[in-house]
Design an enzyme around this catalytic site. Structure first.
Site, mmCIF file in Angstrom:
data_model
loop_
_atom_site.group_PDB
_atom_site.id
_atom_site.type_symbol
_atom_site.label_atom_id
_atom_site.label_comp_id
_atom_site.label_asym_id
_atom_site.label_seq_id
_atom_site.Cartn_x
_atom_site.Cartn_y
_atom_site.Cartn_z
ATOM 1 N N ASN A 1 -3.273 1.048 -0.147
ATOM 2 C CA ASN A 1 -2.804 0.313 1.032
ATOM 3 C C ASN A 1 -3.311 -1.123 1.085
ATOM 4 O O ASN A 1 -2.530 -2.053 1.270
ATOM 5 C CB ASN A 1 -3.226 1.026 2.314
ATOM 6 N N HIS B 1 2.422 6.027 -0.786
ATOM 7 C CA HIS B 1 1.750 5.549 0.429
ATOM 8 C C HIS B 1 2.172 6.368 1.653
ATOM 9 O O HIS B 1 1.366 7.076 2.241
ATOM 10 C CB HIS B 1 2.049 4.062 0.635
ATOM 11 N N HIS C 1 -6.032 6.465 0.473
ATOM 12 C CA HIS C 1 -5.250 5.528 1.278
ATOM 13 C C HIS C 1 -5.731 4.098 1.084
ATOM 14 O O HIS C 1 -4.919 3.164 0.987
ATOM 15 C CB HIS C 1 -5.305 5.909 2.761
ATOM 16 N N ILE D 1 -4.066 2.262 9.489
ATOM 17 C CA ILE D 1 -3.108 1.150 9.433
ATOM 18 C C ILE D 1 -2.035 1.497 8.420
ATOM 19 O O ILE D 1 -2.278 2.341 7.540
ATOM 20 C CB ILE D 1 -3.802 -0.182 9.045
ATOM 21 N N HIS E 1 0.109 9.150 4.719
ATOM 22 C CA HIS E 1 0.440 9.166 6.149
ATOM 23 C C HIS E 1 1.111 10.480 6.584
ATOM 24 O O HIS E 1 0.626 11.181 7.476
ATOM 25 C CB HIS E 1 1.365 7.998 6.477
#
Length: 919
Positions: A773, A577, A769, A919, A582
């Site tokens: 997520n 993740h 993602h 997010i 990110h």
């Protein structure tokens, strides 16, 4: 009564001098303006379209005498000119404090009298005298705002008078005269029946903060070689302005993009919070956005973290908009109340209380009756008092308790079953680590001198004994590709001893390997688990567990699976993740802004997929992945969390394997097959993440290929695009500096190269993602299903805890889980991270999002076709979720696999693919 002053300017923008508004007086004023050939004096009002104009006269000091105290009321005496109208849309704040409302009214007044904003048109044509683009005079935006359909926007108009041969405007220079920033939505130029869009969606800084005007280009994408001569210089100037000089601390109003190492995670003022710098040879890592905060220490060189509530810098246009900020604040508010009861209990007892029975966990969730209007909870009171008590219970239930996670919503015992344990490796929140077991014995790549024998304890004999239960042999199982592996041994073993030695807030872990068997009826079941400790001369360090039929083995097997889930949760959060989406995406965003003009077609393609990512990453550095943050407090690796993430980056991350087909082939979960649409065939057809993901991947790939071919006619156009080449070079050599010398970086020489690179990036930001997520709370919200840490090792007969385990195995299991406060902390974070905000922009809406920024109908067709394809993909996924033959998608009490459904309402839904990592 006020008037707007005249603006004195060098026509080509070499110098600007402006005076403030002043009270009108009765006597006439004399204004001296230096005019050059072809210069046009343009002053405007929404009600009046009057101009002073001078054309074709060589005069260095012409005196203009105004017969009116209002200069814009002067009428043109000359011919050979045309009027161009500008419509300026400003986005206003949704919520304003009382002082802000007053400031807003003052701003409207200042704009009305021409003291709010100045705009200047820059033509695509060259002025032969200067060799630069023709420019209109700076013109104030005047008048009261016009009502528009969008209640968030205010609209102003302005008229320019320019020569007939002024050419098409290619850029607009915008100067904000107010003391506060202004959000420019867009500018429309109406010229001889043609409407030209200048997209903004950007914050215009106050002249008090930066005297330089902002440059806004028209919406038409343009490669560097095709840039009109009149705006070539501005294109380069705008890029230079966003790169900064690498010096000083960044200010909130700036939009400067630069690189730095992760040297702001620790706090050198507290010994227990010192953390290594990430992005150096010992701990390689992708680069983050530079903030320039002063160093708090030189050894290690740690950047200061500022005050507790002080936010880290991100470029101004990357900051959350108000709706997103409200969603985040609401998440923090809910987390505060969710953690209230465990926090009070821990404070009163001076201990962090463990779970002692399953009802302790069940009580964390909302019941079905308290909030139900048809069956109010009976408090035993009648009338007004009863209604009042019911109201309190409803509020308490809403604020203090969580929604029931999807994994136990329809079947509270699903998490106990081996089938569900296996299903989540294919259709859970972390379906990206399972791989095909190709050969035996399983061997480690770690140094045997440090970590013991390389051969796994999961021997052929162990596996053969387990597959016999399915009526097959180990040779046949390997041949039919029915054996699979989730292997965290090499990733975790170097950290196990350090983690297990933590004294404060202790947790215990192993390095794990899990072997699965894919049965003929379509179920993936765990066969055996290996849990390893660092080698020791005194005791055994590798333990093998299999499911049994007696009570003791049954509970031991549960504990072994819990340790695997704990490891899986940590690897998921820190590697798959955070690192692979990110952190890896951040350098792409920085390089895109630094090296690609906003006019560049690749910039325009990537722009929706960069939204909010820098801001959410900065917030993560502030309170999630920092020393003492949520990840360290609530996940197994504790203070070694980011070191583990760095080790994974060093040993396994490579850009060319981040695309879905390549990743599946690398893990043996798919085979190359040119007859398949994506070029690969799945080994397990009922692999929901991969099956649905390939549909999304193919749609993205088709869109990107069409788009790239539209702007690049041949390979030479790729290699001659200096901005594009600089962009890719900077991603490799600055953004991922620690990997710059790796041989696997793709070349950028052909349209196919570019399409593959862009498809990878868009997939990572959107589908990848979303898949890893938005299932965090649906799967991780029930602690026993996916504990983020365990506090005890599995007891053996010689251990002091073994007798307690034999007497009360349920208590031993529950007391191994995170404490109540740890659990509710991480549940609150998972709930926030799984929430779609009301302003989310989804991949399926890309046609609508991009239509606003393109006036090229052919390009708009590409995006519309893409959106239509995603509508069909959603239908296909929904159909799959009803197919009873697909055991990993449908069954009694089983939640369907929806993480890659393109659409979603806002909230925690377990579905929906946003355009970006927001997010």
């Amino acid at each position: 009564m006020f008037i707007a002053s005249l603006v004195k300017t060098n026509f080509h923008g070499a110098s600007l001098v402006r005076s403030l508004a002043f009270p009108a007086i009765t006597q006439r004023r004399t204004h001296r303006v230096s005019l050059s050939r072809r210069q046009v004096r343009a002053v405007i009002s929404r009600e009046e379209k009057a101009v002073d104009q001078e054309d074709g006269k060589k005069s260095t000091n012409t005196q203009l005498i105004s017969s009116s105290p209002f200069p814009w009321q002067q009428r043109s005496k000359y011919t050979g000119s045309k009027t161009v109208t500008a419509v300026v849309k400003i986005r206003k704040k949704m919520k304003e404090k009382l002082t802000e409302r007053f400031e807003h009214q003052l701003e409207l007044f200042m704009k009305a009298i021409g003291q709010g904003m100045l705009i200047q048109l820059v033509s695509e044509e060259i002025d032969p005298e200067t060799g630069k683009g023709l420019r209109s005079l700076e013109t104030p935006v005047l008048g009261l705002p016009k009502a528009v359909k969008d209640p968030r926007c205010l609209e102003f108009t302005a008229d320019f008078t320019v020569p007939f041969d002024f050419g098409k405007p290619g850029a607009i220079l915008v100067t904000n005269l107010l003391s506060t920033e202004v959000c420019l939505s867009e500018i429309l130029i109406r010229d001889s029946g043609e409407t030209i869009l200048f997209p903004g969606n950007t914050w215009i800084h106050s002249r008090n903060d930066n005297p330089q005007a902002r440059i806004i280009f028209r919406s038409q994408p343009c490669l560097p070689l095709h840039t009109p001569d009149g705006i070539k210089e501005l294109r380069e100037k705008d890029l230079v302005s966003v790169r900064g000089d690498g010096k000083g601390e960044r200010k909130p109003h700036e939009r400067v993009y630069d690189y730095d190492v992760y040297n702001d995670l620790g706090d050198p003022r507290k010994k227990e919070r010192i953390r290594p710098v990430l992005g150096v040879p010992e701990t390689p890592y992708p680069r983050r956005c530079r903030t320039g905060r002063p160093l708090a220490s030189n050894d290690p060189p740690c950047e200061s973290r500022g005050k507790e509530k002080e936010e880290f810098y991100v470029p101004r246009d990357e900051v959350f908009e108000e709706i997103k900020r409200d969603t985040f604040r609401a998440g923090r508010f809910k987390a505060l109340f969710h953690n209230l009861v465990p926090s009070i209990a821990a404070a009163l007892s001076n201990l962090d209380i463990p779970f002692t029975c399953f009802s302790d966990i069940d009580n964390l969730y909302k019941s079905n009756t308290v909030l139900g209007h048809t069956e109010p909870k009976d408090t035993g009171f009648g009338g007004y008092i009863g209604g009042f008590m019911n109201g309190i219970l409803n509020v308490t239930e809403t604020l203090l308790k969580y929604d029931t996670p999807a994994v136990i919503k329809w079947d509270r015992f699903a998490w106990l079953r081996d089938n569900e344990f296996g299903r989540q490796a294919l259709a859970g929140v972390n379906p990206v680590n399972i791989e095909l077991l190709k050969e035996l014995p399983i061997r480690s790549n770690l140094d045997p001198a440090l970590y013991g024998p390389q051969e796994s304890a999961l021997t052929e004999e162990v596996i053969a004994r387990e597959v016999e239960h399915y009526g097959t042999t180990i040779e046949k199982a390997l041949e039919e590709k029915r054996l699979f592996l989730v292997d965290y041994h090499d990733m975790l073993l170097p950290f196990v001893e350090k983690i297990n030695s933590i004294k404060e807030d202790p947790r215990k872990t192993y390095a794990s390997r899990t072997i699965f068997y894919y049965s003929k009826n379509g179920a993936l079941r765990p066969l055996a688990i290996e849990l390893s400790l660092p080698p020791s001369a005194e005791s055994e360090n590798k333990f093998v567990y299999t499911h049994g039929h007696d009570a003791t083995t049954h509970w031991i097997w549960k504990l072994a699976k819990a340790h695997v889930c704990s490891n899986d949760a940590g690897v998921h959060q820190l590697v798959n993740h955070w690192l692979r989406t990110h952190a890896s995406m951040e350098p792409y965003i920085i390089a895109t802004n630094r090296q690609l003009s906003t006019m560049h077609p690749v910039y325009k393609l990537l722009h929706p997929h960069m939204r909010y990512t820098l801001e959410i990453n900065a917030r993560a550095r502030k309170s999630l992945i920092n020393g003492g943050g949520i990840i360290e407090s609530c996940f197994t690796p504790a203070k070694y969390a980011m070191e583990l993430s760095s080790a994974a980056y060093k040993n396994m991350w490579r850009f060319d394997m981040e695309g879905l087909p390549a990743d599946l082939v690398r893990r043996g979960m798919a085979e190359e097959d040119s007859s398949e649409e994506c070029g690969v065939k799945l080994v397990i057809e009922d692999y929901p993440y991969a099956a649905d993901g390939l549909l999304i991947w193919k749609a993205i790939k088709d869109l990107v290929e069409s788009y790239v071919k539209h702007f690049y006619s041949d390979h030479k156009a790729i290699t001659s695009d200096l901005e594009l080449q600089a962009w890719w070079d900077e991603i490799k050599n600055k953004g991922h500096y620690d990997k710059k010398d790796e041989p696997w970086w793709p070349k950028l020489n052909t349209t196919q190269d570019l399409s593959q690179i862009l498809t990878n990036m868009i997939w990572i930001a959107s589908g990848q993602h979303a898949a890893i997520n938005f299932g965090q709370y649906p799967f991780g919200g029930y602690v026993p299903n996916r504990p983020t840490l365990l506090r005890k090792l599995i007891p053996h007969e010689t251990d002091p805890d073994y007798e307690m385990f034999m007497r009360n195995p349920q208590y031993s299991f529950l007391s191994s889980l995170p404490t109540q406060l740890q659990a509710t902390k991480v549940m609150a974070v998972q709930e926030t991270l799984s929430t779609h905000s009301a302003d989310e922009e989804y991949l399926i809406e890309l046609g609508e999002v991009q239509r606003h920024w393109f006036q090229d109908e052919e390009v708009v067709k590409y995006f519309n076709k893409f959106s239509e394809e995603l509508v069909e993909i959603e239908k296909t996924i929904n159909k799959r979720n009803k197919d009873k033959k697909l055991k990993n998608r449908t069954g009694a009490g089983m939640p369907p696999y929806e993480l890659l459904l393109p659409t979603s309402p806002h909230g925690v839904t377990g579905r929906g693919i946003p355009n970006s990592i927001s997010i």
